[in-house]
Design an enzyme around this catalytic site. Structure first.
Site, short mmCIF file in Angstrom:
data_model
loop_
_atom_site.label_atom_id
_atom_site.label_comp_id
_atom_site.label_asym_id
_atom_site.label_seq_id
_atom_site.Cartn_x
_atom_site.Cartn_y
_atom_site.Cartn_z
N HIS A 1 9.61 -13.31 -0.61
CA HIS A 1 8.56 -13.88 -1.30
C HIS A 1 7.32 -14.57 -0.04
CE1 HIS A 1 11.65 -15.79 -4.03
NE2 HIS A 1 11.44 -14.50 -4.19
N CYS B 1 1.57 1.65 -7.98
CA CYS B 1 1.04 0.07 -7.05
C CYS B 1 2.20 -0.23 -6.27
CB CYS B 1 0.90 -0.57 -8.20
SG CYS B 1 2.37 -1.17 -9.34
#
Length: 756
Positions: free
Chosen positions: A367, A681
């Site tokens: 993260h 992506c």
């Protein structure tokens, strides 16, 4: 056996008085060794300090030849003193000259002394020098004498750290604490950052070293330990996901150490010897860290960070501090150094003051790295030892291209990187000039370059990068940086802000993709999964918890009222999952219609191709959706059975390999045949070489980090795409195991003068 003349408490009291006096550094050192010798009834006391060239230099002595000061030297590992420094362990010998490591320095005149006690001078586990006492008679020094000498060594370590001794250095000689160090890790985000170290969880500097009342300090220590144990028990009693698996194992280790009688006994002994409770924690932890750093067992070495974190928690309990607030005096060029940190913690720092991020742990897909990449922060991870080797305020360079971190760099290294930064700035100027120009190849083919985003802080980069829209908006980041589930109003507010910032440009919102490695501390999920990447995550989770998906869909529909809304479903395995999700979406549309809410002018639903099972459902998939997007990171991971968070194998296979590129080409062709737009992506889109490969196999829309758009656009504007397609077709038709696509692309770029 001779007793200490005044005991450790008297010695510490004398040292405290001496530290408060206005003395020149050499005079202070001379008086310290004299005081130690007198107190410990030793005929010799000597202090050796480690220099940056790995030489231990005699800085002060009582009893040896005074003319040897600053002349007597031992290499690291040489002699008894060098052995202590290299091992970070004390030596207590009744006849030192019989020890195999003994080395005689004739200039010191120490041949007449037999008994020897030497302790390392330690700070945060690093050896800064060695403190020695000697006697002519053959004797073993008592345990309390060794403890007293270690305590004094801790005080001397703080003296060294303050820089007071720098004036005693000869020209061109630096102490080891100021030594230039280059640490290697993994490049997690491109870029170069020059600045000064800010430790994310800085070591608490203990300024009050000597106690006035041992019993009072022991009581303080016991209260703090009790509070620490209660807080750990409280965390372990919770059942949230955040405290399962590895997180719970760490807390169990904390509890084990916090209740370890050996650790507590050493703390209590240090207090009884005259230290404050916090100084005792600092001393015992530094001793333990130094010992564990030299252990070969990787498990025990990993426990070092557990012990460090626990000691810091205890220090905060003793000093009554909560989590450290951001320093108001944060330098304008901060290089953030941490073992690890949460995404929300990074966002607490003012972005305009950050120049780089260094992590001892982390993974390319963690993260914190996702957020660092989103805000364009050069990041290097897996930099072992970074926290203990760095000091607040140290000059530092983060090289996010080569995965290197330079602490206290020498002037030539700094000059080279300053030029590198200037070169990057010149390239950035070229990219800015391309920003408003069409994204078109040299032979006139248009390619759509989108940016990836996930937070409000990303939005200004939409205009700055020249992106044609947001190809992937990771809605889960809002959940990851929050302490509780974002309310529907907060979600709607963010989505509306994104659409307004896009100002008519397309935005593709990926529905919440949590689970796997994206753990929310406030979300109750299953017990630890053996393979979380293959487990209960993304659409699998939201279809099982439809309330979560409904809330998000309703917020998106309301935010997009009067505009186009593009929704993308992550981790789809079967076309049936799309139909289930569409039913939930249709229900929310009907609900809002019933209450006369303004709805989107157009609703497009897409799916991510990440799970290999979809490769055998491409025809059905293309008919079931309005668009697809390839998540190349996960697709590559699953196709090659490679855990991309595992540093041993993360780079074992090349995504620009013939098999994987054939898979990607198959997806593009299926989309073309069905008239369904296809975008990619993943990480592949963000580097000029791999983006060139994607264009060569048929992609005409790719999405990447904002900082990557400039370099990719510079590449494609010089690209003769028709020629590249012919080269790629030939390369992918080649069945030779020796085919190297990456090399083929670089040769093509060199031949056609394409900037990479």
């Amino acid at each position: 056996m001779r007793e200490m003349a005044g005991g450790p408490r008297v010695l510490l009291k004398r040292l405290r008085e001496m530290m408060a006096e206005a003395l020149e550094p050499q005079e202070r050192l001379d008086r310290i060794v004299r005081e130690i010798a007198q107190n410990m009834v030793a005929e010799v006391c000597s202090l050796y300090i480690l220099r940056s060239d790995s030489v231990l230099e005699l800085y002060a002595t009582e009893g040896l030849n005074p003319s040897a000061v600053h002349l007597a030297q031992l290499r690291l590992g040489q002699g008894l003193v060098g052995t202590i420094a290299a091992s970070a362990r004390a030596l207590n010998l009744s006849d030192a000259q019989k020890h195999p490591a003994f080395a005689y320095l004739p200039e010191t005149g120490e041949e007449i002394y037999h008994s020897f006690l030497g302790v390392p001078v330690l700070r945060a586990g690093r050896t800064l020098g060695v403190l020695v006492v000697q006697n002519r008679t053959k004797r073993h020094y008592r345990e309390d004498e060794e403890e007293a000498l270690e305590t004094v060594a801790m005080v001397i370590a703080e003296m060294i750290a303050t820089g007071d001794l720098a004036r005693l250095n000869r020209a061109g000689i630096e102490l080891d604490l100021r030594r230039a160090v280059t640490l290697s890790g993994l490049a997690f985000n491109d870029g170069v950052g020059l600045g000064h170290v800010v430790l994310h969880e800085p070591r608490i500097v203990v300024t009050n070293l000597f106690n006035e009342d041992s019993e009072e300090e022991l009581e303080r220590l016991e209260v703090a330990l009790s509070s620490l144990r209660l807080s750990i028990d409280d965390m372990l009693s919770r059942r949230e996901v955040a405290f399962e698996g590895e997180h719970r194992a760490v807390l169990e280790a904390y509890r084990m150490f916090a209740n370890d009688r050996g650790w507590v006994r050493r703390l209590e002994e240090a207090v009884r010897n005259g230290l404050t409770a916090e100084a005792a924690v600092e001393k015992v932890q530094s001793d333990m860290r130094a010992r564990m750093m030299h252990m070969t067992d990787p498990y025990l070495r990993e426990r070092m960070s557990d012990l460090d974190d626990l000691a810091n928690r205890l220090l905060r309990q003793l000093l009554g501090r909560g989590p450290d607030a951001l320093a108001e005096a944060l330098p304008k060029d901060a290089i953030l150094v941490a073992r690890n940190m949460g995404a929300a913690e990074l966002l607490d720092y003012p972005r305009q003051k950050l120049r780089g991020l260094v992590l001892e742990d982390g993974a390319p897909t963690s993260h914190i790295v996702i957020v660092a990449r989103a805000i364009g922060l050069p990041t290097v991870g897996e930099v072992k030892g970074a926290v203990s080797m760095a000091e607040n305020g140290d000059a530092a360079i983060v090289d996010g291209e080569d995965g290197q971190v330079h602490l206290r760099p020498q002037s030539d290294i700094e000059a080279a990187y300053t030029e590198k930064v200037r070169f990057r700035a010149r390239r950035q100027k070229i990219y800015r000039e391309l920003r408003d120009k069409p994204s078109r190849t040299k032979d006139g083919q248009d390619v759509a370059l989108f940016m990836n985003a996930g937070l409000a802080v990303d939005l200004p980069q939409l205009a700055q990068s020249g992106a044609e829209g947001i190809g992937l908006f990771r809605t889960e980041l809002q959940f990851m940086v929050a302490s509780t589930f974002p309310r529907a109003e907060a979600q709607e507010r963010l989505y509306r802000e994104v659409l307004e910032a896009a100002d008519g440009k397309p935005v593709t919102f990926r529905t919440i993709d949590i689970g796997g490695d994206k753990v929310l501390p406030y979300f109750k999920g299953p017990q630890q999964e053996e393979n979380p990447a293959l487990g209960w995550r993304a659409i699998r989770l939201t279809l099982d918890r439809p309330g979560l998906l409904r809330t998000q869909i309703r917020a998106l529909l309301k935010a997009a009222g009067g505009r186009e809304l593009r929704l993308m479903l992550p981790m789809v395995t079967e076309v049936a999952e799309i139909q289930q999700a569409r039913a939930i979406i249709d229900r929310e549309v009907r609900h809002l219609s019933r209450f006369a809410h303004l709805l989107p002018t157009e609703l497009k639903i897409g799916a991510m191709i990440e799970v290999p099972a979809l490769l055998w459902q491409l025809d059905e998939l293309m008919e079931a959706v309005d668009f697809v997007s390839v998540g190349s990171n996960d697709l590559f991971q699953f196709v090659t059975a490679t855990d991309r968070g595992n540093t041993r194998i993360a780079d074992r296979f090349d995504p620009l390999s013939v098999p994987f590129l054939r898979i990607l080409r198959q997806i593009v062709r299926a989309g073309d045949a069905a008239g369904t737009p296809v975008t990619l992506c993943g990480e592949l889109a963000g580097r000029p070489v791999s983006a060139m490969a994607l264009l060569g196999i048929g992609f005409r829309a790719i999405s990447m980090a904002p900082a990557s758009i400039g370099p990719v656009k510079a590449m494609l504007t010089e690209l003769p795409l028709d020629k590249l397609e012919a080269v790629m077709d030939e390369a992918l038709a080649n069945h030779s195991a020796k085919t190297n696509i990456r090399q083929t692309l670089r040769q093509f770029a060199a031949t056609h003068e394409i900037p990479l």
